[in-house]
Design a protein around this motif. Structure first.
Motif, PDB file in Angstrom:
ATOM      1  N   TYR A  45      52.286  38.259  29.750  1.00 20.33           N
ATOM      2  CA  TYR A  45      51.546  37.382  30.650  1.00 20.33           C
ATOM      3  C   TYR A  45      52.073  35.965  30.530  1.00 20.33           C
ATOM      4  CZ  TYR A  45      48.776  35.600  26.681  1.00 20.33           C
ATOM      5  OH  TYR A  45      48.377  35.027  25.501  1.00 20.33           O
ATOM      6  N   VAL A  46      51.855  35.201  31.590  1.00 25.64           N
ATOM      7  CA  VAL A  46      52.164  33.775  31.595  1.00 25.64           C
ATOM      8  C   VAL A  46      50.885  33.044  31.957  1.00 25.64           C
ATOM      9  CG1 VAL A  46      52.982  33.956  33.985  1.00 25.64           C
ATOM     10  CG2 VAL A  46      53.548  31.941  32.625  1.00 25.64           C
ATOM     11  N   LYS A  47      50.604  31.985  31.228  1.00 26.84           N
ATOM     12  CA  LYS A  47      49.338  31.274  31.437  1.00 26.84           C
ATOM     13  C   LYS A  47      49.575  29.775  31.347  1.00 26.84           C
ATOM     14  CE  LYS A  47      44.924  31.927  32.215  1.00 26.84           C
ATOM     15  NZ  LYS A  47      44.471  32.674  33.423  1.00 26.84           N
ATOM     16  N   PRO A  48      49.486  29.072  32.488  1.00 28.04           N
ATOM     17  CA  PRO A  48      49.563  27.611  32.420  1.00 28.04           C
ATOM     18  C   PRO A  48      48.232  27.033  31.976  1.00 28.04           C
ATOM     19  CG  PRO A  48      49.327  28.339  34.702  1.00 28.04           C
ATOM     20  CD  PRO A  48      49.393  29.580  33.859  1.00 28.04           C
ATOM     21  N   GLY A  49      48.285  25.890  31.329  1.00 27.86           N
ATOM     22  CA  GLY A  49      47.065  25.236  30.871  1.00 27.86           C
ATOM     23  C   GLY A  49      47.339  23.808  30.465  1.00 27.86           C
ATOM     24  N   SER A  70      52.151  28.830  28.506  1.00 32.55           N
ATOM     25  CA  SER A  70      52.257  29.847  27.458  1.00 32.55           C
ATOM     26  C   SER A  70      52.797  31.137  28.060  1.00 32.55           C
ATOM     27  CB  SER A  70      50.897  30.108  26.819  1.00 32.55           C
ATOM     28  OG  SER A  70      50.398  28.935  26.199  1.00 32.55           O
ATOM     29  N   ILE A  71      53.769  31.717  27.378  1.00 26.32           N
ATOM     30  CA  ILE A  71      54.367  32.981  27.808  1.00 26.32           C
ATOM     31  C   ILE A  71      54.345  33.921  26.608  1.00 26.32           C
ATOM     32  CG2 ILE A  71      56.375  34.091  28.823  1.00 26.32           C
ATOM     33  CD1 ILE A  71      57.244  31.290  29.770  1.00 26.32           C
ATOM     34  N   VAL A  72      53.748  35.076  26.770  1.00 20.74           N
ATOM     35  CA  VAL A  72      53.592  36.024  25.668  1.00 20.74           C
ATOM     36  C   VAL A  72      54.006  37.411  26.136  1.00 20.74           C
ATOM     37  CG1 VAL A  72      51.977  37.124  24.085  1.00 20.74           C
ATOM     38  CG2 VAL A  72      51.740  34.683  24.608  1.00 20.74           C
ATOM     39  N   ALA A  73      54.835  38.056  25.330  1.00 20.62           N
ATOM     40  CA  ALA A  73      55.179  39.464  25.534  1.00 20.62           C
ATOM     41  C   ALA A  73      54.668  40.227  24.324  1.00 20.62           C
ATOM     42  CB  ALA A  73      56.693  39.641  25.687  1.00 20.62           C
ATOM     43  N   SER A  74      53.793  41.193  24.533  1.00 20.44           N
ATOM     44  CA  SER A  74      53.185  41.917  23.421  1.00 20.44           C
ATOM     45  C   SER A  74      53.422  43.416  23.574  1.00 20.44           C
ATOM     46  CB  SER A  74      51.683  41.621  23.353  1.00 20.44           C
ATOM     47  OG  SER A  74      51.038  41.985  24.562  1.00 20.44           O
TER      48      SER A  74
END
Length: 494
Positions: free
Chosen positions: A94-98, A103-107
């Motif tokens: 997911y990618v989440k601007p704030g 923030s970019i996270v690959a899980s």
């Protein structure tokens, strides 16, 4: 994977302009705004993760060596080498601007590795050295990769900074092959922690290297998009990017500029930041253009003297001979019987474009000069001023914004005459025909060509919706990936 996440950022930045509110020089204002929704961010992320992974593997890791002391055996030298990540599979991301950044996270990521193993030891039981070797397959599971990026405007370009970065490996399983692998499996398991740390280090290093290269690439982005041989679109960034919890927005200038450094007058530019208004929130991209963008194009081409031409060929040839005017302007025919004519049209000021919620209105101010052609000379005989009022429509063709114009009404007045007074009510039907058959087709030919919107190469607008509001055109669209070569070239740079 690092190139994927990084290139996602670049694509986002190029697909998003929005603008400032200073009432200073127009270069410091913004007249186009873009917004990428969460759906758009997810689309770009998913596409680029797939493509970038294919370009970074195989990823080589450094050799790992370990010495252990084993009872009844002695010192054992253990080496794993030729370690290579040859497959990466991202289960979710997911990618989440704030407020703190992007923030970019690959899980849930898994990695498959191949490597070679080698053992060597000597024992007091035997007077010789004992060694063995083979290959091994390694599976890394439950890996999570994350980074937080800062993005700001720096002298009209984007500055990318790495605020946080990390990689965490949860589980590793190693399967030996070759040699007496069944005998050494227990000992090779001692490498799990070191292999996990090597994977974490390699991925993190790639991310950091990629951020540095991507920042350099962002700094080198062009500040204008060529339109033709005479004009460009100013795409310098204005203001820092705006981040919400579900979108990213950027500001750019958006005005037309001359390649010949011709001064373009500032006409009706407002101190307003255009807002993106889309009736369908599920669209990936929102792009908003203030009417100042269109008026800057109008002013540029007028100032460069491209809005004048001579009419010497039209469907009704009678209009280009004084015989065709003998009942409309009798004195013209009497003074120049059966003489050929030209009609020179030139705009007396830049066309003015106004956008409302229901329409796009255009007002064109032009001078029509009637010329009589005699041997080796052109004789101007009269000039009629025209105020042409039309309404326009816009459409999206690929990544271009084009349009067309239709005539609503016009008024006319005699500016000067060398043949006496003209009865303009008799002239008006002829001028109406001339505008409909010559002026509008000529203008629409150029308007239909359109001008490029600031969309990164490789992506095309799809199912675009156009929404008009006060002084603004909003384009709400999905994106389609159409040119893999463009993305591949950029990924190779990164």
């Amino acid at each position: 994977m690092s190139r994927t996440l990084l290139f996602f950022l670049l694509t986002s930045s190029l697909l998003i302009p929005s603008y400032t509110q200073t009432l200073q020089h127009p270069d410091e204002q913004s007249f186009i705004s873009m917004l990428i929704s969460q759906k758009g961010l997810d689309f770009i992320k998913n596409l680029l993760i797939t493509k970038a992974i294919s370009m970074i593997i195989p990823l080589k890791l450094s050799k790992i060596e370990k010495i252990a002391k084993i009872p009844f055996v002695g010192h054992v030298d253990m080496i794993v080498s030729n370690i290579s990540i040859y497959e990466i599979d991202v289960l979710s991301s997911y990618v989440k601007p704030g407020d703190s950044g992007i923030s970019i996270v690959a899980s849930g990521t898994t990695c498959n590795l191949s490597m070679s193993w080698y053992y060597q030891y000597s024992t007091w039981l035997l007077p010789v050295q004992i060694f063995d070797q083979g290959t091994a397959s390694v599976q890394v599971e439950g890996m999570q990769v994350g980074l937080t990026l800062g993005l700001e405007n720096q002298n009209g370009t984007l500055k990318l900074s790495l605020k946080d970065c990390g990689c965490y490996v949860k589980d590793i399983s190693i399967k030996l092959d070759g040699g007496a692998s069944w005998l050494y499996q227990g000992m090779i398991d001692a490498f799990e922690e070191q292999i996990g740390a090597a994977v974490e280090s390699a991925i993190t290093k790639k991310l950091k290297e990629g951020i540095i290269k991507l920042d350099s690439l962002l700094q080198a982005l062009p500040k204008e998009i060529p339109i033709d041989d005479n004009a460009s679109l100013n795409v310098t960034f204005v203001n820092d990017p705006s981040l919400s919890n579900s979108s990213i927005g950027f500001d750019i200038n958006g005005l037309f500029t001359s390649k010949e450094n011709i001064s373009v007058p500032v006409i009706n530019y407002k101190n307003l930041q255009p807002s993106v208004f889309c009736t369908d929130p599920s669209k990936m991209l929102g792009l908003s253009l203030d009417e100042a963008v269109l008026n800057s194009a109008s002013a540029l081409y007028y100032d460069a003297k491209f809005m004048q031409w001579t009419v010497d060929k039209i469907p009704d040839r009678n209009i280009l001979n004084t015989a065709g005017w003998r009942f409309i302007i009798p004195q013209l025919y009497r003074k120049y019987p059966n003489a050929d004519m030209n009609l020179n049209i030139s705009l007396s000021s830049p066309p003015v474009i106004r956008i409302s919620e229901s329409n796009i209105d255009a007002t064109v101010y032009a001078d029509l000069i009637i010329d009589v052609l005699e041997v080796n000379q052109v004789i101007p005989v009269a000039c009629i001023s025209l105020d042409i009022r039309g309404s326009g429509s816009v459409k999206i063709s690929g990544n271009k914004l084009g349009g067309s114009l239709k005539l609503n009404d016009f008024s006319m007045s005699l500016k000067w005459s060398n043949i006496g007074n003209l009865r303009l009510y008799l002239v008006q039907p002829v001028i109406w025909t001339l505008v409909q058959t010559v002026f509008l087709p000529y203008a629409n030919t150029h308007l239909e060509q359109g001008f490029p919107l600031p969309i990164i190469r490789g992506f095309t607008l799809q199912n675009a919706e156009i929404v008009l509001s006060s002084s603004t055109i909003a384009i709400c669209s999905d994106l389609e990936f159409t040119d893999s070569d463009a993305v591949n070239q950029l990924l190779h740079v990164i």
